[in-house]
Scaffold this motif. Structure first.
Motif, PDB file in Angstrom:
ATOM      1  N   THR A  40       0.681  -1.004   0.013  1.00  0.00           N
ATOM      2  CA  THR A  40      -0.326  -0.097  -0.051  1.00  0.00           C
ATOM      3  C   THR A  40       0.553   1.549  -0.247  1.00  0.00           C
ATOM      4  OG1 THR A  40      -2.153  -0.788   1.539  1.00  0.00           O
ATOM      5  CG2 THR A  40      -1.910   1.012   1.226  1.00  0.00           C
ATOM      6  N   ILE A  58      -4.930  10.743  -9.169  1.00  0.00           N
ATOM      7  CA  ILE A  58      -3.876   9.709  -8.394  1.00  0.00           C
ATOM      8  C   ILE A  58      -3.051   9.749  -9.536  1.00  0.00           C
ATOM      9  CG2 ILE A  58      -3.338   7.654  -8.520  1.00  0.00           C
ATOM     10  CD1 ILE A  58      -6.110   6.962  -7.030  1.00  0.00           C
ATOM     11  N   LEU A  73      -7.507   0.165  -8.657  1.00  0.00           N
ATOM     12  CA  LEU A  73      -6.919   0.423  -7.918  1.00  0.00           C
ATOM     13  C   LEU A  73      -8.010   0.776  -6.552  1.00  0.00           C
ATOM     14  CD1 LEU A  73      -4.772   3.922  -8.844  1.00  0.00           C
ATOM     15  CD2 LEU A  73      -4.300   1.613  -8.661  1.00  0.00           C
ATOM     16  N   THR A  75      -8.823   2.823  -2.753  1.00  0.00           N
ATOM     17  CA  THR A  75      -7.907   3.817  -2.249  1.00  0.00           C
ATOM     18  C   THR A  75      -8.806   3.952  -1.327  1.00  0.00           C
ATOM     19  OG1 THR A  75      -9.460   5.421  -3.249  1.00  0.00           O
ATOM     20  CG2 THR A  75      -6.926   4.749  -5.067  1.00  0.00           C
ATOM     21  N   TYR A 115      -9.074  11.430  -9.659  1.00  0.00           N
ATOM     22  CA  TYR A 115      -9.691  11.031  -8.408  1.00  0.00           C
ATOM     23  C   TYR A 115     -11.187  10.760  -7.811  1.00  0.00           C
ATOM     24  CZ  TYR A 115      -9.416   8.749  -3.705  1.00  0.00           C
ATOM     25  OH  TYR A 115      -9.942   8.028  -2.157  1.00  0.00           O
ATOM     26  N   ILE A 131      -3.314   3.582  -1.668  1.00  0.00           N
ATOM     27  CA  ILE A 131      -3.154   3.153  -2.742  1.00  0.00           C
ATOM     28  C   ILE A 131      -2.861   1.873  -2.397  1.00  0.00           C
ATOM     29  CG2 ILE A 131      -3.549   3.446  -5.176  1.00  0.00           C
ATOM     30  CD1 ILE A 131      -2.764   6.828  -4.668  1.00  0.00           C
ATOM     31  N   GLN A 133      -2.641  -1.428  -6.338  1.00  0.00           N
ATOM     32  CA  GLN A 133      -2.951  -2.502  -7.374  1.00  0.00           C
ATOM     33  C   GLN A 133      -4.016  -3.306  -6.855  1.00  0.00           C
ATOM     34  OE1 GLN A 133      -2.446  -5.029  -8.493  1.00  0.00           O
ATOM     35  NE2 GLN A 133      -0.686  -6.077  -7.364  1.00  0.00           N
ATOM     36  N   PHE A 155       0.399  11.155  -6.056  1.00  0.00           N
ATOM     37  CA  PHE A 155      -0.619  11.867  -4.994  1.00  0.00           C
ATOM     38  C   PHE A 155      -0.224  13.483  -5.498  1.00  0.00           C
ATOM     39  CE2 PHE A 155      -4.067  13.118  -1.912  1.00  0.00           C
ATOM     40  CZ  PHE A 155      -4.755  12.856  -2.491  1.00  0.00           C
TER      41      PHE A 155
END
Length: 160
Positions: A40, A58, A73, A75, A115, A131, A133, A155
Motif C-alpha cells: 500500500t 492519482i 486501484l 483507495t 480521483y 493506494i 493495485q 498523489f
C-alpha cells in the motif's frame, strides 16, 4: 554560454511557479521488480485548508513493461477522526490501438487520473491517502501478485 544558462534557469523557474493550482503533489517510486498486491502506497497530508474545496488526482508513471490497457486501484481516504472512505477505481491506460494515454517522451508515460472533485477537508489534522493495485487476470481470482511496469505512484491535490 552564460546567457543561455541564465535564460534556462529563468524558464525553469517560470514553469515551476506556473503550477498555481497545486496544493500538494508527491510521488513514491516502486521497486524495479513491480508493485506487490500487498503493498500500500501512503501519502500523508498535513495542514490542508479546512474551508475550500479541492480536486484530487492519482498520478501513475508506467513503462513498456506494463502489460494491460487498464488498471484497478483500491483507495482509502483516512480522516483525522478515524473515518475512512474506500473506493475501487478502474482507469484506462491505453487506447484500443495499444498506444499509451499518458504523456511523456521516451519509454516512461505519466497519467493524471481523476480521483475526486469538490472535496472539503472539514477537520484539522493529518489526512492519509492509501493506494494499492487490485489487478486480476481473467480466470484468476487471487489477482496479480506483482504488477510490472508501474514505476511511480503519485498523489496530487489541486485548487479548482
Amino acid at each position: 554560454m552564460h546567457k543561455a544558462l541564465v535564460y534556462s534557469l529563468l524558464l525553469i523557474i517560470c514553469l515551476v511557479s506556473c503550477d498555481v493550482k497545486r496544493e500538494y503533489d508527491e510521488y513514491k517510486s516502486l521497486p524495479e521488480n513491480g508493485w506487490s498486491k500487498d503493498s500500500t502506497i501512503t501519502f500523508k497530508v498535513n495542514e490542508i485548508d479546512t474551508v475550500n474545496a479541492y480536486n484530487l488526482f492519482i498520478n501513475l508513471r508506467n513503462n513498456s513493461n506494463y502489460n494491460y490497457n487498464n488498471i484497478y486501484l483500491i483507495t482509502e481516504m483516512n480522516f483525522p477522526n478515524g473515518k475512512v472512505i474506500s473506493d475501487t477505481l478502474e482507469y484506462e491506460m491505453a487506447y484500443p490501438n495499444g498506444d499509451w494515454m499518458g504523456v511523456g517522451f521516451g519509454e516512461i508515460k505519466e497519467s493524471k487520473l481523476w480521483y475526486k472533485s469538490g472535496v472539503h477537508f472539514p477537520e484539522e489534522g493529518v489526512y492519509q491517502f492509501k493506494i494499492r493495485q487490485a489487478m486480476r487476470k481473467s480466470g484468476n481470482v487471487g489477482g496479480v501478485q506483482t504488477l510490472e511496469g508501474i514505476t511511480d505512484v503519485g498523489f496530487r491535490i489541486e485548487k479548482p
